[in-house]
Design a protein around this motif. Structure first.
Motif, PDB file in Angstrom:
ATOM      1  N   GLU A 112      10.741 -14.008 -21.599  1.00  0.00           N
ATOM      2  CA  GLU A 112      10.441 -13.976 -20.169  1.00  0.00           C
ATOM      3  C   GLU A 112      10.805 -12.640 -19.532  1.00  0.00           C
ATOM      4  O   GLU A 112      10.349 -12.320 -18.442  1.00  0.00           O
ATOM      5  CB  GLU A 112      11.161 -15.110 -19.451  1.00  0.00           C
ATOM      6  N   LYS A 113      11.616 -11.834 -20.217  1.00  0.00           N
ATOM      7  CA  LYS A 113      11.980 -10.510 -19.708  1.00  0.00           C
ATOM      8  C   LYS A 113      11.084  -9.408 -20.285  1.00  0.00           C
ATOM      9  O   LYS A 113      11.282  -8.235 -19.978  1.00  0.00           O
ATOM     10  CB  LYS A 113      13.443 -10.209 -20.024  1.00  0.00           C
ATOM     11  N   ILE A 183       4.751  -9.391 -16.147  1.00  0.00           N
ATOM     12  CA  ILE A 183       6.204  -9.281 -16.084  1.00  0.00           C
ATOM     13  C   ILE A 183       6.521  -8.129 -15.149  1.00  0.00           C
ATOM     14  O   ILE A 183       6.191  -6.974 -15.437  1.00  0.00           O
ATOM     15  CB  ILE A 183       6.812  -9.066 -17.481  1.00  0.00           C
ATOM     16  N   ASP A 185       9.546  -6.429 -12.714  1.00  0.00           N
ATOM     17  CA  ASP A 185      10.978  -6.378 -12.383  1.00  0.00           C
ATOM     18  C   ASP A 185      11.767  -7.455 -13.117  1.00  0.00           C
ATOM     19  O   ASP A 185      12.659  -8.099 -12.548  1.00  0.00           O
ATOM     20  CB  ASP A 185      11.185  -6.514 -10.868  1.00  0.00           C
ATOM     21  N   ARG A 187      10.762 -10.318 -14.154  1.00  0.00           N
ATOM     22  CA  ARG A 187      10.359 -11.681 -13.811  1.00  0.00           C
ATOM     23  C   ARG A 187       8.987 -11.973 -14.379  1.00  0.00           C
ATOM     24  O   ARG A 187       8.063 -11.163 -14.268  1.00  0.00           O
ATOM     25  CB  ARG A 187      10.332 -11.876 -12.283  1.00  0.00           C
ATOM     26  N   ILE A 189       5.560 -13.917 -14.260  1.00  0.00           N
ATOM     27  CA  ILE A 189       4.742 -14.478 -13.180  1.00  0.00           C
ATOM     28  C   ILE A 189       3.420 -14.978 -13.749  1.00  0.00           C
ATOM     29  O   ILE A 189       2.699 -14.238 -14.432  1.00  0.00           O
ATOM     30  CB  ILE A 189       4.466 -13.429 -12.088  1.00  0.00           C
ATOM     31  N   HIS A 209      11.086 -19.422 -18.359  1.00  0.00           N
ATOM     32  CA  HIS A 209      11.067 -19.611 -16.916  1.00  0.00           C
ATOM     33  C   HIS A 209      10.033 -18.662 -16.316  1.00  0.00           C
ATOM     34  O   HIS A 209       9.944 -17.499 -16.711  1.00  0.00           O
ATOM     35  CB  HIS A 209      12.437 -19.298 -16.313  1.00  0.00           C
ATOM     36  N   TYR A 210       9.265 -19.128 -15.358  1.00  0.00           N
ATOM     37  CA  TYR A 210       8.280 -18.267 -14.707  1.00  0.00           C
ATOM     38  C   TYR A 210       8.079 -18.732 -13.261  1.00  0.00           C
ATOM     39  O   TYR A 210       8.441 -19.847 -12.891  1.00  0.00           O
ATOM     40  CB  TYR A 210       6.948 -18.278 -15.461  1.00  0.00           C
ATOM     41  N   THR A 211       7.504 -17.838 -12.471  1.00  0.00           N
ATOM     42  CA  THR A 211       7.141 -18.181 -11.099  1.00  0.00           C
ATOM     43  C   THR A 211       5.626 -18.128 -10.963  1.00  0.00           C
ATOM     44  O   THR A 211       4.940 -17.510 -11.792  1.00  0.00           O
ATOM     45  CB  THR A 211       7.784 -17.216 -10.087  1.00  0.00           C
TER      46      THR A 211
END
Length: 220
Positions: A112-113, A183, A185, A187, A189, A209-211
């Motif tokens: 996720e990073k 990805i 910053d 995060r 997405i 984890h994602y938004t």
């Protein structure tokens, strides 16, 4: 889990949208190698290969391949007008000096990073790391094309990579057969969904984890 030719082309077509005029681009083997098939016939872009080709052209017509002209994966290619050959050390020098604007690679896992794990599965024999480390570390932008799930149905977009890391925090976009993530910053997405997959499908099959992007696009 493998993909049919139609789905592979779908991913390559989406990735081709990220190729801009006058870029120097390096393509990994597999699905990334299909990207040029989805660009206009005359498009000002330079495809580079770490085995020493600058100006790779379209895939040659079957039966007209040059046995001495292949990309870093060993697949036959053609040469554009104005293209040239170099020593492999020169090709790698281009990469290490940051001259490659974009690399599109396959992967086994992405965290996720944006950590990339794409060079080995422990216990499996491989001929070497190839150019993955240099490309992931030095290309100005790294895009990954891969299946959303592995062969046993596990998520390939993970919280932390469990396979050996190629390069950390290098991936800027992930295109799978189900969705497109960026990805930014540090995060992850979710930006786009491939029909017929839904937000619930992605939630159930993505470990990381994602938004959600405020304006998710749906792609046929």
């Amino acid at each position: 889990m493998g993909l049919g030719n139609e789905l592979k082309d779908k991913l390559a077509k989406r990735a081709a949208l990220e190729v801009k005029e006058h870029m120097i681009v390096n393509l990994g083997i597999g699905i990334p190698s299909l990207v040029p098939n989805h660009l206009p016939p005359v498009f000002p872009v330079v495809f580079q290969s770490e085995n020493g080709i600058i100006g790779i052209g379209p895939e040659p017509v079957q039966g007209q391949e040059d046995e001495n002209l292949c990309n870093a994966g060993g697949y036959p290619v053609s040469l554009m007008n104005g293209g040239c050959y170099t020593d492999s050390s020169i090709a790698f020098a281009m990469i290490r000096r940051g001259k490659v604007d974009l690399t599109i690679l396959g992967s086994l896992q992405v965290s996720e990073k944006g950590d990339l794990a794409n060079w080995i599965i422990p216990g499996k024999k491989v001929p070497g790391m190839g150019g993955a480390t240099e490309l992931a570390s030095k290309a100005k932008r790294v895009i990954v094309l891969m299946t959303h799930l592995d062969k046993i149905g596990g998520s390939k977009i993970v919280r932390e990579c469990t396979l050996p890391i190629t390069t950390r925090s290098c991936v800027s976009m992930i295109i799978t057969d189900r969705a497109v993530f960026t990805i930014e910053d540090g995060r992850l997405i979710l930006k786009e969904l491939f029909n017929p997959y839904t937000l619930q499908d992605i939630e159930e099959t993505t470990e990381a984890h994602y938004t959600l992007s405020p304006a998710i696009k749906y792609i046929d």
